[in-house]
Design a protein around this motif. Structure first.
Motif, mmCIF file in Angstrom:
data_model
loop_
_atom_site.group_PDB
_atom_site.id
_atom_site.type_symbol
_atom_site.label_atom_id
_atom_site.label_comp_id
_atom_site.label_asym_id
_atom_site.label_seq_id
_atom_site.Cartn_x
_atom_site.Cartn_y
_atom_site.Cartn_z
ATOM 1 N N UNK A 12 -5.663 -17.993 5.233
ATOM 2 C CA UNK A 12 -6.516 -16.805 5.328
ATOM 3 C C UNK A 12 -6.990 -16.451 3.922
ATOM 4 N N UNK A 13 -8.083 -17.082 3.499
ATOM 5 C CA UNK A 13 -8.538 -16.933 2.115
ATOM 6 C C UNK A 13 -9.077 -15.528 1.839
ATOM 7 N N UNK A 14 -9.689 -14.886 2.836
ATOM 8 C CA UNK A 14 -10.203 -13.536 2.650
ATOM 9 C C UNK A 14 -9.090 -12.549 2.356
ATOM 10 N N UNK A 15 -8.020 -12.618 3.156
ATOM 11 C CA UNK A 15 -6.882 -11.718 2.953
ATOM 12 C C UNK A 15 -6.179 -12.037 1.639
ATOM 13 N N UNK A 16 -6.108 -13.312 1.303
ATOM 14 C CA UNK A 16 -5.493 -13.693 0.013
ATOM 15 C C UNK A 16 -6.251 -13.067 -1.151
ATOM 16 N N UNK A 17 -7.565 -13.168 -1.114
ATOM 17 C CA UNK A 17 -8.374 -12.605 -2.199
ATOM 18 C C UNK A 17 -8.233 -11.092 -2.259
ATOM 19 N N UNK A 18 -8.195 -10.446 -1.103
ATOM 20 C CA UNK A 18 -8.045 -8.996 -1.068
ATOM 21 C C UNK A 18 -6.737 -8.574 -1.717
ATOM 22 N N UNK A 19 -5.657 -9.251 -1.367
ATOM 23 C CA UNK A 19 -4.349 -8.875 -1.912
ATOM 24 C C UNK A 19 -4.249 -9.185 -3.407
ATOM 25 N N UNK A 20 -4.852 -10.286 -3.833
ATOM 26 C CA UNK A 20 -4.892 -10.598 -5.262
ATOM 27 C C UNK A 20 -5.599 -9.473 -6.028
ATOM 28 N N UNK A 21 -6.725 -9.038 -5.471
ATOM 29 C CA UNK A 21 -7.493 -7.983 -6.126
ATOM 30 C C UNK A 21 -6.723 -6.681 -6.172
ATOM 31 N N UNK A 22 -6.048 -6.335 -5.076
ATOM 32 C CA UNK A 22 -5.277 -5.102 -5.031
ATOM 33 C C UNK A 22 -4.087 -5.155 -5.973
ATOM 34 N N UNK A 23 -3.485 -6.319 -6.110
ATOM 35 C CA UNK A 23 -2.381 -6.465 -7.064
ATOM 36 C C UNK A 23 -2.866 -6.236 -8.485
ATOM 37 N N UNK A 24 -4.071 -6.700 -8.757
ATOM 38 C CA UNK A 24 -4.609 -6.584 -10.118
ATOM 39 C C UNK A 24 -4.975 -5.152 -10.466
ATOM 40 N N UNK A 25 -5.450 -4.371 -9.479
ATOM 41 C CA UNK A 25 -5.904 -3.012 -9.789
ATOM 42 C C UNK A 25 -4.818 -1.979 -9.643
ATOM 43 N N UNK A 26 -3.690 -2.338 -9.009
ATOM 44 C CA UNK A 26 -2.610 -1.377 -8.834
ATOM 45 C C UNK A 26 -2.035 -0.990 -10.199
ATOM 46 N N UNK A 27 -2.056 0.277 -10.500
ATOM 47 C CA UNK A 27 -1.565 0.705 -11.809
ATOM 48 C C UNK A 27 -0.981 2.094 -11.721
ATOM 49 N N UNK B 146 0.832 -1.205 0.000
ATOM 50 C CA UNK B 146 0.000 0.000 0.000
ATOM 51 C C UNK B 146 0.866 1.255 0.000
ATOM 52 N N UNK B 147 1.943 1.242 0.771
ATOM 53 C CA UNK B 147 2.843 2.397 0.812
ATOM 54 C C UNK B 147 3.519 2.615 -0.535
ATOM 55 N N UNK B 148 3.957 1.529 -1.145
ATOM 56 C CA UNK B 148 4.612 1.638 -2.457
ATOM 57 C C UNK B 148 3.640 2.175 -3.512
ATOM 58 N N UNK B 149 2.393 1.729 -3.443
ATOM 59 C CA UNK B 149 1.385 2.227 -4.378
ATOM 60 C C UNK B 149 1.185 3.725 -4.198
ATOM 61 N N UNK B 150 1.169 4.163 -2.936
ATOM 62 C CA UNK B 150 1.006 5.580 -2.652
ATOM 63 C C UNK B 150 2.153 6.431 -3.144
ATOM 64 N N UNK B 151 3.310 5.803 -3.310
ATOM 65 C CA UNK B 151 4.482 6.512 -3.816
ATOM 66 C C UNK B 151 4.624 6.377 -5.332
ATOM 67 N N UNK B 152 3.659 5.730 -5.958
ATOM 68 C CA UNK B 152 3.707 5.547 -7.404
ATOM 69 C C UNK B 152 4.643 4.449 -7.868
ATOM 70 N N UNK B 153 5.097 3.616 -6.960
ATOM 71 C CA UNK B 153 6.018 2.532 -7.312
ATOM 72 C C UNK B 153 5.185 1.272 -7.589
ATOM 73 N N UNK B 154 4.478 1.294 -8.718
ATOM 74 C CA UNK B 154 3.428 0.309 -8.967
ATOM 75 C C UNK B 154 3.951 -1.110 -9.174
ATOM 76 N N UNK B 155 5.056 -1.258 -9.879
ATOM 77 C CA UNK B 155 5.589 -2.605 -10.101
ATOM 78 C C UNK B 155 5.977 -3.257 -8.777
ATOM 79 N N UNK B 156 6.659 -2.490 -7.941
ATOM 80 C CA UNK B 156 7.048 -3.018 -6.637
ATOM 81 C C UNK B 156 5.821 -3.311 -5.776
ATOM 82 N N UNK B 157 4.806 -2.454 -5.879
ATOM 83 C CA UNK B 157 3.580 -2.654 -5.115
ATOM 84 C C UNK B 157 2.879 -3.937 -5.530
ATOM 85 N N UNK B 158 2.745 -4.160 -6.834
ATOM 86 C CA UNK B 158 2.102 -5.393 -7.310
ATOM 87 C C UNK B 158 2.842 -6.627 -6.809
#
Length: 282
Positions: A267-282, A240-252
């Motif tokens: 922890x399937x809920x957290x896994x799904x959340x992180x998968x989704x965030x990785x996909x939308x980080x741009x 999340x911090x890397x995304x906020x700094x615009x470092x999208x590749x590192x964030x993904x």
């Protein structure tokens, strides 16, 4: 680790009433359990250990195993009611046995349950009591763990500046070769102190420092080959911090790693959340 071999042997020994063997097995698993915290077997192992110690009439060992069991219930998803049941019995047995270390651990795990209930002041009191008891028996490793838990309470209460001060003092102690800590315990504890410092810096808006510190803690855990809920949470915060700094590749990449760790610990809920965030980080 081939669980089928030793756990099956432990179960057979319990069925045969070989209490000493069961207790020895449970005790031998204590430190290993911290390397594999999400194993589903620890509740059974330490329950059998407590039962074996009870059958042998060994009050101190029964309290010890109950404290181990309380630890097992503190691993997410945590069960504060189960922790308190274990620690109440452990405290009574340890007091009767005069086992100071186990009295201290009962207070410390009680503090964990109180913290889970957001009863932070009471948790700090319990951890402080445990810390003083460990100090009287010159167990610096356990004393430091209690001090760390006090800092956790401050963090959870939203007192991030106070928590940061405590974590920085702990890190200095962990890095002091003259502190009296067992070197292996200090080296294993250091990554978690760094991660906690990183979380404090994140909450205080010191993003660049948080990224550096979280990264250092995660790298240290990688070197120790430790992968659990603490590493997963650090990776997600870092992403999340890397995304906020615009470092999208590192964030993904960090989100993807967090998802992998969450999946490994179930922890399937957290896994799904992180998968989704990785996909939308741009």
């Amino acid at each position: 680790m081939n669980v089928d071999n030793w756990l099956t042997a432990m179960q057979a020994a319990a069925a045969d009433g070989r209490h000493s063997l069961v207790l020895d097995c449970a005790e031998s698993m204590h430190w290993f359990s911290d390397l594999w915290v999400h194993s589903p077997h620890w509740h059974e192992v330490f329950t059998r250990g407590a039962e074996a110690a009870g059958a042998l009439g060994d009050l101190a060992q029964q309290a010890t195993q109950l404290n181990y069991l309380a630890w097992g219930h503190s691993v997410p998803p945590s069960d504060p009611e189960a922790i308190l049941r274990c620690t109440s019995q452990a405290l009574e047995l340890a007091t009767r046995a005069g086992a100071t270390a186990q009295i201290a651990w009962a207070h410390e795990y009680t503090a964990s349950a109180l913290r889970l209930r957001n009863r932070f002041a009471e948790a700090v009191t319990a951890s402080s009591r445990a810390a003083e008891l460990f100090k009287t028996i010159e167990d610096i490793d356990s004393h430091v763990q209690c001090r760390a838990h006090i800092a956790h309470c401050l963090f959870d209460e939203g007192r991030h500046t106070d928590a940061l001060e405590q974590y920085l003092a702990l890190l200095a102690l962990l890095e002091d070769t003259e502190s009296g800590m067992t070197p292996s315990v200090a080296s294993r504890s250091r990554p978690f102190a760094l991660i906690r410092i990183g979380h404090c810096l994140e909450r205080l808006g010191r993003r660049t420092e948080a990224i550096t510190t979280l990264s250092e803690g995660i790298d240290a855990l990688d070197e120790l080959k430790v992968s659990d809920f603490r590493q997963a949470g650090a990776l997600e915060s870092l992403a999340a911090l890397l995304a906020g700094e615009g470092r999208t590749d590192e964030s993904r990449h960090a989100y993807a790693r967090a998802a992998q760790v969450f999946e490994a610990i179930g922890d399937t809920g957290a896994r799904s959340r992180c998968h989704a965030l990785a996909a939308v980080t741009s």
